[in-house]
Scaffold this motif. Structure first.
Motif, PDB file in Angstrom:
ATOM      1  N   ALA A   1      34.645  36.525  44.083  1.00 35.39           N
ATOM      2  CA  ALA A   1      33.434  36.487  43.259  1.00 35.39           C
ATOM      3  C   ALA A   1      32.864  37.889  43.056  1.00 35.39           C
ATOM      4  O   ALA A   1      32.437  38.243  41.950  1.00 35.39           O
ATOM      5  N   GLU A   2      32.881  38.713  44.098  1.00 30.97           N
ATOM      6  CA  GLU A   2      32.390  40.089  43.980  1.00 30.97           C
ATOM      7  C   GLU A   2      33.277  40.908  43.050  1.00 30.97           C
ATOM      8  O   GLU A   2      32.798  41.716  42.262  1.00 30.97           O
ATOM      9  N   ALA A   3      34.595  40.691  43.115  1.00 33.41           N
ATOM     10  CA  ALA A   3      35.522  41.412  42.234  1.00 33.41           C
ATOM     11  C   ALA A   3      35.276  41.029  40.771  1.00 33.41           C
ATOM     12  O   ALA A   3      35.249  41.898  39.890  1.00 33.41           O
ATOM     13  N   ILE A   4      35.081  39.747  40.499  1.00 33.55           N
ATOM     14  CA  ILE A   4      34.824  39.302  39.126  1.00 33.55           C
ATOM     15  C   ILE A   4      33.487  39.840  38.635  1.00 33.55           C
ATOM     16  O   ILE A   4      33.364  40.312  37.500  1.00 33.55           O
ATOM     17  N   ARG A   5      32.469  39.814  39.503  1.00 37.62           N
ATOM     18  CA  ARG A   5      31.166  40.351  39.126  1.00 37.62           C
ATOM     19  C   ARG A   5      31.271  41.835  38.798  1.00 37.62           C
ATOM     20  O   ARG A   5      30.727  42.317  37.805  1.00 37.62           O
ATOM     21  N   SER A   6      32.015  42.570  39.615  1.00 40.78           N
ATOM     22  CA  SER A   6      32.198  44.009  39.379  1.00 40.78           C
ATOM     23  C   SER A   6      32.966  44.262  38.090  1.00 40.78           C
ATOM     24  O   SER A   6      32.643  45.181  37.335  1.00 40.78           O
ATOM     25  N   ALA A   7      33.991  43.458  37.814  1.00 46.45           N
ATOM     26  CA  ALA A   7      34.769  43.618  36.578  1.00 46.45           C
ATOM     27  C   ALA A   7      33.882  43.393  35.354  1.00 46.45           C
ATOM     28  O   ALA A   7      34.000  44.116  34.355  1.00 46.45           O
ATOM     29  N   LYS A   8      32.980  42.420  35.447  1.00 45.32           N
ATOM     30  CA  LYS A   8      32.039  42.199  34.341  1.00 45.32           C
ATOM     31  C   LYS A   8      31.075  43.376  34.212  1.00 45.32           C
ATOM     32  O   LYS A   8      30.799  43.853  33.113  1.00 45.32           O
ATOM     33  N   GLU A   9      30.582  43.846  35.348  1.00 44.40           N
ATOM     34  CA  GLU A   9      29.626  44.956  35.348  1.00 44.40           C
ATOM     35  C   GLU A   9      30.242  46.230  34.777  1.00 44.40           C
ATOM     36  O   GLU A   9      29.587  46.976  34.055  1.00 44.40           O
ATOM     37  N   PHE A  10      31.519  46.490  35.071  1.00 44.79           N
ATOM     38  CA  PHE A  10      32.195  47.691  34.573  1.00 44.79           C
ATOM     39  C   PHE A  10      32.676  47.536  33.135  1.00 44.79           C
ATOM     40  O   PHE A  10      33.202  48.480  32.556  1.00 44.79           O
ATOM     41  N   GLY A  11      32.563  46.335  32.568  1.00 49.97           N
ATOM     42  CA  GLY A  11      32.929  46.121  31.171  1.00 49.97           C
ATOM     43  C   GLY A  11      34.372  45.755  30.924  1.00 49.97           C
ATOM     44  O   GLY A  11      34.817  45.752  29.779  1.00 49.97           O
ATOM     45  N   TYR A  12      35.121  45.419  31.952  1.00 49.93           N
ATOM     46  CA  TYR A  12      36.517  45.022  31.766  1.00 49.93           C
ATOM     47  C   TYR A  12      36.632  43.602  31.228  1.00 49.93           C
ATOM     48  O   TYR A  12      37.588  43.281  30.526  1.00 49.93           O
ATOM     49  N   VAL A  13      35.692  42.729  31.583  1.00 48.15           N
ATOM     50  CA  VAL A  13      35.689  41.348  31.101  1.00 48.15           C
ATOM     51  C   VAL A  13      34.270  40.950  30.719  1.00 48.15           C
ATOM     52  O   VAL A  13      33.302  41.569  31.161  1.00 48.15           O
ATOM     53  N   ARG A  14      34.189  39.909  29.906  1.00 49.70           N
ATOM     54  CA  ARG A  14      32.882  39.345  29.547  1.00 49.70           C
ATOM     55  C   ARG A  14      33.034  37.835  29.438  1.00 49.70           C
ATOM     56  O   ARG A  14      34.151  37.306  29.518  1.00 49.70           O
ATOM     57  N   SER A  15      31.951  37.148  29.235  1.00 46.34           N
ATOM     58  CA  SER A  15      31.980  35.686  29.162  1.00 46.34           C
ATOM     59  C   SER A  15      32.965  35.220  28.098  1.00 46.34           C
ATOM     60  O   SER A  15      33.019  35.775  27.001  1.00 46.34           O
ATOM     61  N   GLY A  16      33.752  34.225  28.435  1.00 47.10           N
ATOM     62  CA  GLY A  16      34.743  33.674  27.523  1.00 47.10           C
ATOM     63  C   GLY A  16      36.134  34.258  27.708  1.00 47.10           C
ATOM     64  O   GLY A  16      37.110  33.698  27.205  1.00 47.10           O
ATOM     65  N   ASP A  17      36.260  35.382  28.427  1.00 42.05           N
ATOM     66  CA  ASP A  17      37.574  35.991  28.669  1.00 42.05           C
ATOM     67  C   ASP A  17      38.332  35.203  29.726  1.00 42.05           C
ATOM     68  O   ASP A  17      37.751  34.695  30.684  1.00 42.05           O
ATOM     69  N   ARG A  18      39.643  35.159  29.560  1.00 43.02           N
ATOM     70  CA  ARG A  18      40.503  34.544  30.568  1.00 43.02           C
ATOM     71  C   ARG A  18      41.011  35.633  31.504  1.00 43.02           C
ATOM     72  O   ARG A  18      41.340  36.731  31.065  1.00 43.02           O
ATOM     73  N   ILE A  19      41.082  35.308  32.783  1.00 41.33           N
ATOM     74  CA  ILE A  19      41.575  36.250  33.783  1.00 41.33           C
ATOM     75  C   ILE A  19      42.493  35.519  34.756  1.00 41.33           C
ATOM     76  O   ILE A  19      42.466  34.297  34.850  1.00 41.33           O
ATOM     77  N   VAL A  20      43.284  36.317  35.464  1.00 41.67           N
ATOM     78  CA  VAL A  20      44.124  35.807  36.551  1.00 41.67           C
ATOM     79  C   VAL A  20      43.752  36.608  37.789  1.00 41.67           C
ATOM     80  O   VAL A  20      43.640  37.837  37.725  1.00 41.67           O
ATOM     81  N   THR A  21      43.517  35.931  38.899  1.00 39.77           N
ATOM     82  CA  THR A  21      43.249  36.628  40.154  1.00 39.77           C
ATOM     83  C   THR A  21      44.392  36.347  41.122  1.00 39.77           C
ATOM     84  O   THR A  21      45.022  35.290  41.071  1.00 39.77           O
ATOM     85  N   MET A  22      44.622  37.320  41.995  1.00 40.87           N
ATOM     86  CA  MET A  22      45.694  37.193  42.976  1.00 40.87           C
ATOM     87  C   MET A  22      45.260  37.846  44.283  1.00 40.87           C
ATOM     88  O   MET A  22      44.621  38.894  44.264  1.00 40.87           O
ATOM     89  N   ASP A  23      45.590  37.215  45.386  1.00 41.43           N
ATOM     90  CA  ASP A  23      45.305  37.785  46.697  1.00 41.43           C
ATOM     91  C   ASP A  23      46.291  37.220  47.706  1.00 41.43           C
ATOM     92  O   ASP A  23      46.995  36.264  47.424  1.00 41.43           O
TER      93      ASP A  23
END
Length: 144
Positions: free
Chosen positions: A101-123
């Protein structure tokens, strides 16, 4: 193209990580994902994803400065420091959901993604004492 000599020489953790990384890249291409987000301590997850040549940025959220520096050399990988309040090498009670959740929040804050974008997470996480598995590599697909 799969180089089976490399796959045969991998440890079980590396083989599982590589398989999930390949699936993450393929899924991200198929669903036109904006980014692939990797949460990694030592950079192995992000390196595995980069090995499969994604055509979208790979945001590698690291908890170790040295790993982030090394990841700068890999294709498509953008290392970012994940602000954490614990030492991942000693704290076994890492809640990956909170880090994700923190990584996604940071990605939105830095402008890499915005609402409606599709993403894939991996860990990849180590199993806890009560788990029946030694480690677990996870991939999630989501729409922000």
């Amino acid at each position: 193209f799969i180089d089976f000599d490399i796959v045969d020489s991998m440890s079980p953790l590396e083989a599982e990580l590589d398989s999930v990384a390949e699936s993450a890249v393929r899924s991200a291409r198929d669903m036109n994902a904006k980014v692939i987000i990797c949460i990694t301590v030592d950079g192995d997850a992000a390196r595995s994803v980069a090995r499969h040549r994604p055509n979208m940025p790979v945001l590698a959220f690291c908890t170790d400065v040295q790993a982030a520096r090394r990841l700068q050399l890999h294709r498509s990988v953008i290392p970012l420091m994940l602000p954490v309040q614990f030492d991942t090498s000693t704290d076994k009670k890492i809640q990956m959901g909170l880090l994700r959740a923190e990584a996604i929040r940071s990605a939105k804050e830095f402008g890499y993604v915005r609402s409606g974008d599709r993403i894939v997470t991996m860990d990849c996480v180590v199993g806890k004492e009560h788990d029946l598995h030694e480690f677990s590599c996870n991939m999630k697909m989501m729409t922000i």
